[in-house]
Structure formats: C-alpha cells, structure tokens
Design a protein around this motif. Structure first.
Motif, PDB file in Angstrom:
ATOM      1  N   PRO A   1       0.845  -1.207   0.000  1.00 20.96           N
ATOM      2  CA  PRO A   1       0.000   0.000   0.000  1.00 20.96           C
ATOM      3  C   PRO A   1       0.876   1.251   0.000  1.00 20.96           C
ATOM      4  O   PRO A   1       1.867   1.321   0.735  1.00 20.96           O
ATOM      5  CB  PRO A   1      -0.796  -0.126   1.310  1.00 20.96           C
ATOM      6  CG  PRO A   1      -0.646  -1.550   1.735  1.00 20.96           C
ATOM      7  CD  PRO A   1       0.686  -2.003   1.228  1.00 20.96           C
ATOM      8  N   LEU A   2       0.508   2.234  -0.831  1.00 16.28           N
ATOM      9  CA  LEU A   2       1.282   3.471  -0.941  1.00 16.28           C
ATOM     10  C   LEU A   2       0.615   4.636  -0.215  1.00 16.28           C
ATOM     11  O   LEU A   2       1.201   5.259   0.660  1.00 16.28           O
ATOM     12  CB  LEU A   2       1.493   3.821  -2.409  1.00 16.28           C
ATOM     13  CG  LEU A   2       2.221   2.778  -3.263  1.00 16.28           C
ATOM     14  CD1 LEU A   2       2.285   3.227  -4.713  1.00 16.28           C
ATOM     15  CD2 LEU A   2       3.614   2.508  -2.715  1.00 16.28           C
ATOM     16  N   PHE A   3      -0.618   4.937  -0.609  1.00 16.67           N
ATOM     17  CA  PHE A   3      -1.355   6.016   0.037  1.00 16.67           C
ATOM     18  C   PHE A   3      -2.835   5.850  -0.272  1.00 16.67           C
ATOM     19  O   PHE A   3      -3.221   5.065  -1.152  1.00 16.67           O
ATOM     20  CB  PHE A   3      -0.864   7.398  -0.421  1.00 16.67           C
ATOM     21  CG  PHE A   3      -1.169   7.717  -1.865  1.00 16.67           C
ATOM     22  CD1 PHE A   3      -2.320   8.426  -2.227  1.00 16.67           C
ATOM     23  CD2 PHE A   3      -0.309   7.328  -2.876  1.00 16.67           C
ATOM     24  CE1 PHE A   3      -2.597   8.724  -3.556  1.00 16.67           C
ATOM     25  CE2 PHE A   3      -0.576   7.617  -4.210  1.00 16.67           C
ATOM     26  CZ  PHE A   3      -1.728   8.320  -4.548  1.00 16.67           C
ATOM     27  N   GLU A   4      -3.665   6.565   0.460  1.00 19.35           N
ATOM     28  CA  GLU A   4      -5.096   6.524   0.210  1.00 19.35           C
ATOM     29  C   GLU A   4      -5.658   7.931   0.313  1.00 19.35           C
ATOM     30  O   GLU A   4      -5.039   8.839   0.876  1.00 19.35           O
ATOM     31  CB  GLU A   4      -5.811   5.589   1.187  1.00 19.35           C
ATOM     32  CG  GLU A   4      -5.828   6.063   2.622  1.00 19.35           C
ATOM     33  CD  GLU A   4      -6.568   5.108   3.543  1.00 19.35           C
ATOM     34  OE1 GLU A   4      -6.486   3.881   3.316  1.00 19.35           O
ATOM     35  OE2 GLU A   4      -7.241   5.582   4.490  1.00 19.35           O
ATOM     36  N   LYS A   5      -6.861   8.095  -0.260  1.00 23.40           N
ATOM     37  CA  LYS A   5      -7.502   9.412  -0.215  1.00 23.40           C
ATOM     38  C   LYS A   5      -9.003   9.248  -0.073  1.00 23.40           C
ATOM     39  O   LYS A   5      -9.620   8.454  -0.788  1.00 23.40           O
ATOM     40  CB  LYS A   5      -7.198  10.208  -1.485  1.00 23.40           C
ATOM     41  CG  LYS A   5      -7.779  11.634  -1.441  1.00 23.40           C
ATOM     42  CD  LYS A   5      -7.619  12.377  -2.750  1.00 23.40           C
ATOM     43  CE  LYS A   5      -8.205  13.791  -2.614  1.00 23.40           C
ATOM     44  NZ  LYS A   5      -8.236  14.495  -3.915  1.00 23.40           N
ATOM     45  N   LEU A   6      -9.586   9.989   0.860  1.00 23.80           N
ATOM     46  CA  LEU A   6     -11.030  10.035   1.015  1.00 23.80           C
ATOM     47  C   LEU A   6     -11.601  10.892  -0.096  1.00 23.80           C
ATOM     48  O   LEU A   6     -11.182  12.034  -0.302  1.00 23.80           O
ATOM     49  CB  LEU A   6     -11.383  10.629   2.384  1.00 23.80           C
ATOM     50  CG  LEU A   6     -12.855  10.627   2.780  1.00 23.80           C
ATOM     51  CD1 LEU A   6     -13.348   9.201   3.023  1.00 23.80           C
ATOM     52  CD2 LEU A   6     -13.070  11.480   4.041  1.00 23.80           C
TER      53      LEU A   6
END
Length: 258
Positions: A152-157
C-alpha cells in the motif's frame, strides 16, 4: 425370531454413513472418539477421510459451514475431523489451510523483498490523512490476485469534486504523486495504465497544472472506472505498488455508511 435378533445384534454400522456389516474386518479406524476408541468407518468413508475430503464429501447439508475470510470457500467447522482444514483468526472468522499457507508464503516474500528496498513511504513525509490503512487481510487478498508482493502506498477520502462524473477526475496529493507516480515533465501529461485490484487494466491521463506556483496533479478519464466501481463521495481510494515491476494498482473501499 431369536435367530434374526442374534444376527441383527452382531452387525455394526459405519459411524458416518451407517452402512452395516457383520464383519469387523470390513471396517477401518477413523478419528479417535471421546471414549478413546476409534470411529469405525466402511472402506469408502475411510478412504475419503484419509484423503482429507471427509467434511466436504459428507457434510454438505449439515450446519456448521463458514466462509474462508480470504477466498470465500465454505469450510465445515462443526466436527472434529475438520480441525485440520481451517484456522481460527484472531479478529474472528476462519481461513482455510490452503489460503493460510499461500498468505504465509506471500507475507514472507513481501518481508524479504521489503528488507532489501528503501522504505519510500517512511522517507516521504505523507500527511496523516493520506497514509494507507489497508488491513493485512486486504493486502494479502490483493497479493493473491496478482501472485506477487503488493505494498500500500497512500489513500484518499473522495471529496464531492473527486466523485463528480462530469469532471471524471481524481486530484492526487502532491507529495504522494511525486513520491509514487512516474516522473512527469510536461503539463499535458501522458496515458498511465493502472490495474484495479481484480487485475483489470485501465488507461487514465496523468497530468498536472500550475496553481499558485505549485504543481497540482490529477488523473483524468475516470468516468468508466467510476461508474464500474460505483464510487461516491466518502469512499476511499487506495493506491498500491506491485513488485517486481512497480506497477500501480488502484482499489476502492466503500464508505461504512452503506
């Protein structure tokens, strides 16, 4: 009458299918009972039990079936002979032994791979709201889909703007884009192939524009993907990297309110 009664009392039954026989040699030992003796099984039941297929073959209509949390396969957890077919998970649920072995191998490969790699996510200062929160089960399932290491690298809402079908674009946080996406030298950008977590390829346009002297990165052309995944404001999009190869993968976690 007496002869019939004597003949009937001398017969024994298979513990599982209840086939009867008057010959003790007809039966073979199965699992150990609470009494300390062994369940007596007819040759057919004994063979299937010894091959490890007992539960699926004989308990298809009985209570006690549960889904494997990894592959969704039904596992029977209602009898003693199924104990070697599954593991209980710490957070609840069960996992079949096949998935357990595969997930262990993938996790080991992932650890060995990451030991030799610089920790980009740690070196890059990512705002807390963009740090990936994928569970280990989610990561292992995606790793199984690709049969390789997935990080996993990053996430965004997703905001209302991100979920607007008319715009059909996703604004990528600047530090995340510069740390994990390919280098981009021209504002008009280029086509970027990204796979979803099921392995389907999608072509998006990756570009940037200048806003207040700073680059603003976006993915465009997401309309079909957005419709396919039914994403909406409040969902969370997560980006992963597949190794070897460095391919980008996009996943969507639906909002808990649904």
């Amino acid at each position: 009458m007496g002869s019939t009664s004597t003949s009937s009392s001398s017969k024994i039954s298979c513990f599982q299918c209840e086939e009867t026989s008057s010959s003790f040699d007809h039966f073979r030992n199965g699992w150990r009972l609470r009494s300390g003796e062994f369940a007596q099984l007819c040759p057919r039941c004994a063979s299937i039990y010894e091959e490890g297929k007992f539960c699926e073959a004989f308990h298809s209509n009985d209570d006690g079936w549960r889904d494997c949390e990894s592959c969704g396969k039904l596992v029977h957890c209602g009898c003693i002979v199924s104990f070697n077919a599954y593991l209980l998970l710490d957070f609840g649920g069960v996992i079949c032994m096949e998935c357990s072995r595969i997930n262990f191998a993938l996790a080991r490969s992932r650890c060995l791979f990451l030991e030799g790699q610089p920790d980009i996510t740690r070196q890059t200062v990512i705002e807390p709201q963009y740090r990936p929160r994928s569970s280990e089960v989610e990561v292992q399932q995606i790793s199984r889909n690709f049969d390789c290491v997935v990080t996993p690298l990053f996430e965004k809402l997703l905001s209302a703007t991100d979920a607007d079908l008319k715009l059909a674009r996703l604004i990528i946080p600047k530090k995340c884009a510069e740390a994990f996406f390919p280098d981009i030298s021209e504002p008009r950008g280029f086509l970027l192939k990204i796979q979803d977590t099921e392995g389907m390829d999608w072509d998006f346009n990756y570009r940037y524009w200048i806003n207040g002297g700073s680059k603003m990165y976006i993915l465009e052309g997401l309309r079909d993907f957005m419709i396919s995944k039914r994403w909406q404001a409040g969902d969370t999009v997560t980006f992963y990297r597949v190794e070897p190869g460095g391919k980008l993968v996009i996943g969507l976690r639906k909002t808990s309110s649904l």
